[in-house]
Design an enzyme around this catalytic site. Structure first.
Site, PDB file in Angstrom:
ATOM      1  N   ASP A  22       0.829  -1.214   0.000  1.00 40.44           N
ATOM      2  CA  ASP A  22       0.000   0.000   0.000  1.00 40.44           C
ATOM      3  C   ASP A  22       0.864   1.266   0.000  1.00 40.44           C
ATOM      4  O   ASP A  22       1.973   1.267   0.536  1.00 40.44           O
ATOM      5  CB  ASP A  22      -0.903  -0.022   1.251  1.00 40.44           C
ATOM      6  CG  ASP A  22      -2.084   0.930   1.109  1.00 40.44           C
ATOM      7  OD1 ASP A  22      -2.299   1.461   0.000  1.00 40.44           O
ATOM      8  OD2 ASP A  22      -2.788   1.135   2.107  1.00 40.44           O
ATOM      9  N   HIS A  39       3.039   3.211  -8.803  1.00 38.86           N
ATOM     10  CA  HIS A  39       2.906   1.780  -9.106  1.00 38.86           C
ATOM     11  C   HIS A  39       4.156   1.286  -9.837  1.00 38.86           C
ATOM     12  O   HIS A  39       4.649   0.201  -9.571  1.00 38.86           O
ATOM     13  CB  HIS A  39       1.663   1.527  -9.967  1.00 38.86           C
ATOM     14  CG  HIS A  39       0.371   1.930  -9.300  1.00 38.86           C
ATOM     15  ND1 HIS A  39       0.075   1.584  -8.007  1.00 38.86           N
ATOM     16  CD2 HIS A  39      -0.693   2.649  -9.741  1.00 38.86           C
ATOM     17  CE1 HIS A  39      -1.126   2.061  -7.677  1.00 38.86           C
ATOM     18  NE2 HIS A  39      -1.604   2.733  -8.722  1.00 38.86           N
ATOM     19  N   LEU A 133      11.035 -20.078  -4.835  1.00 33.59           N
ATOM     20  CA  LEU A 133       9.894 -19.295  -4.318  1.00 33.59           C
ATOM     21  C   LEU A 133       8.660 -19.378  -5.225  1.00 33.59           C
ATOM     22  O   LEU A 133       8.778 -19.234  -6.440  1.00 33.59           O
ATOM     23  CB  LEU A 133      10.330 -17.822  -4.208  1.00 33.59           C
ATOM     24  CG  LEU A 133       9.252 -16.817  -3.820  1.00 33.59           C
ATOM     25  CD1 LEU A 133       8.901 -16.951  -2.342  1.00 33.59           C
ATOM     26  CD2 LEU A 133       9.714 -15.384  -4.124  1.00 33.59           C
TER      27      LEU A 133
HETATM   28  C1  FPP Z   1      -1.855   0.120  -3.534  1.00 39.36           C
HETATM   29  O1  FPP Z   1      -1.402   1.443  -3.523  1.00 39.36           O
HETATM   30  C2  FPP Z   1      -1.268  -0.627  -4.653  1.00 39.36           C
HETATM   31  C3  FPP Z   1      -1.959  -1.146  -5.697  1.00 39.36           C
HETATM   32  C4  FPP Z   1      -3.430  -1.018  -5.826  1.00 39.36           C
HETATM   33  C5  FPP Z   1      -1.310  -1.822  -6.819  1.00 39.36           C
HETATM   34  C6  FPP Z   1      -0.025  -2.532  -6.518  1.00 39.36           C
HETATM   35  C7  FPP Z   1       0.702  -2.725  -7.773  1.00 39.36           C
HETATM   36  C8  FPP Z   1       2.044  -2.701  -7.918  1.00 39.36           C
HETATM   37  C9  FPP Z   1       2.996  -2.592  -6.807  1.00 39.36           C
HETATM   38  C10 FPP Z   1       2.636  -2.779  -9.274  1.00 39.36           C
HETATM   39  C11 FPP Z   1       2.473  -4.043 -10.011  1.00 39.36           C
HETATM   40  C12 FPP Z   1       2.676  -5.252  -9.201  1.00 39.36           C
HETATM   41  C13 FPP Z   1       3.094  -6.433  -9.634  1.00 39.36           C
HETATM   42  C14 FPP Z   1       3.085  -7.578  -8.701  1.00 39.36           C
HETATM   43  C15 FPP Z   1       3.565  -6.687 -10.982  1.00 39.36           C
HETATM   44  P1  FPP Z   1      -2.481   2.619  -3.641  1.00 39.36           P
HETATM   45  O2  FPP Z   1      -2.598   2.993  -5.074  1.00 39.36           O
HETATM   46  O3  FPP Z   1      -3.762   2.195  -3.006  1.00 39.36           O
HETATM   47  O4  FPP Z   1      -1.771   3.735  -2.812  1.00 39.36           O
HETATM   48  P2  FPP Z   1      -2.483   4.905  -1.964  1.00 39.36           P
HETATM   49  O5  FPP Z   1      -3.195   4.237  -0.835  1.00 39.36           O
HETATM   50  O6  FPP Z   1      -1.331   5.739  -1.526  1.00 39.36           O
HETATM   51  O7  FPP Z   1      -3.409   5.614  -2.897  1.00 39.36           O
END
Ligand code: FPP
Length: 247
Positions: A22, A39, A133
């Site tokens: 997050d 991201h 893994l």
């Molecule tokens: C939450 O942060 C994160 C996500 C919804 C997406 C996670 C994706 C990645 C790390 C990239 C791709 C991953 C892989 C495994 C290839 P948020 O957007 O909710 O952050 P915020 O709470 O600060 O808005």
């Protein structure tokens, strides 16, 4: 070398770590950038953490990459995340090979765009012989979806006479979940200072140790993972028993 890594007790490693990654959006906004940059940078944390788990010998790592609820984000962010997934899965093949990582996925994968599904299936089949893994991506996943889906499949098997409803137990129920092939996580990490489970692995987390970390996901380093594992190793897991019983 990492001093924190050296402190880990090798025979007390969790065999399954789950992570709610997050804070990507806040990381980007804090730097005056578009959310998607968060991201993108978050992918580097994914690589670091997968490498770290491989190095120390954790068998399973489940990452909450896209939840059922994430489909409700603005279309441009959903599209950008799907594109990023496709690019990451194909672009990280060398990481999977170098680290003997097997890519797996849980969730309602039928909902993913075709290009994403194809890339995922290709990478899962290319890495299927790797026995290091298990990197398990939760995609279009929510625990309530998984539990409901398991209930539906199980009811159908009851109707078909394949299983006897009186014999349903926890093991049989678990076998219908999309996580059936993996042990329950011993450790859940959530970054960004939020203290919520957010519809992630509700069945599987019954006895999991929870670890919350203030860092935003793109800033999460290998040492942060080792620190979380060290914290886990200091805890007493009682599974409903008393300390005396455990001794
Ligand atoms: C939450 O942060 C994160 C996500 C919804 C997406 C996670 C994706 C990645 C790390 C990239 C791709 C991953 C892989 C495994 C290839 P948020 O957007 O909710 O952050 P915020 O709470 O600060 O808005």
């Amino acid at each position: 070398m990492s001093a924190i890594k050296d402190k880990l007790i090798k025979d007390k490693l969790p065999q399954h770590i789950a992570i709610i990654m997050d804070g990507n959006g806040r990381w980007a906004m804090g730097k005056g950038m578009e959310r998607i940059s968060g991201h993108q940078t978050g992918v580097e944390s994914v690589r670091r953490v997968a490498e770290a788990c491989s190095e120390i010998g954790v068998q399973n790592l489940t990452l909450y990459a896209f939840s059922t609820e994430n489909w409700n984000r603005p279309k441009y962010e959903v599209d950008a995340l799907m594109e990023l997934l496709v690019r990451t899965i194909s672009g990280e093949m060398q990481t999977f090979i170098d680290n003997n990582i097997r890519l797996r996925a849980i969730g309602n994968l039928d909902q993913l765009p075709e290009a994403c599904r194809e890339e995922l299936n290709l990478a899962m089949s290319k890495t299927s012989k790797h026995d290091g893994l298990n990197l398990i991506l939760a995609l279009s996943y929510s625990a309530r979806w998984d539990i409901l889906n398991a209930g539906k499949k199980m009811s159908n098997d009851v109707l078909q006479g394949i299983i006897n409803p009186l014999e349903i137990n926890e093991n049989i129920f678990k076998s219908y979940l999309s996580t059936a092939a993996f042990p329950d996580p011993e450790l859940l990490i959530r970054t960004s200072g939020e203290h919520r489970i957010s519809n992630f692995l509700l069945w599987e987390l019954a006895y999991t140790e929870l670890y919350f970390c203030d860092k935003l996901w793109p800033d999460f380093e290998k040492d942060d993972l080792y620190t979380a594992i060290l914290d886990y190793q200091k805890r007493e897991r009682r599974f409903g028993l008393t300390s005396e019983q455990l001794r």
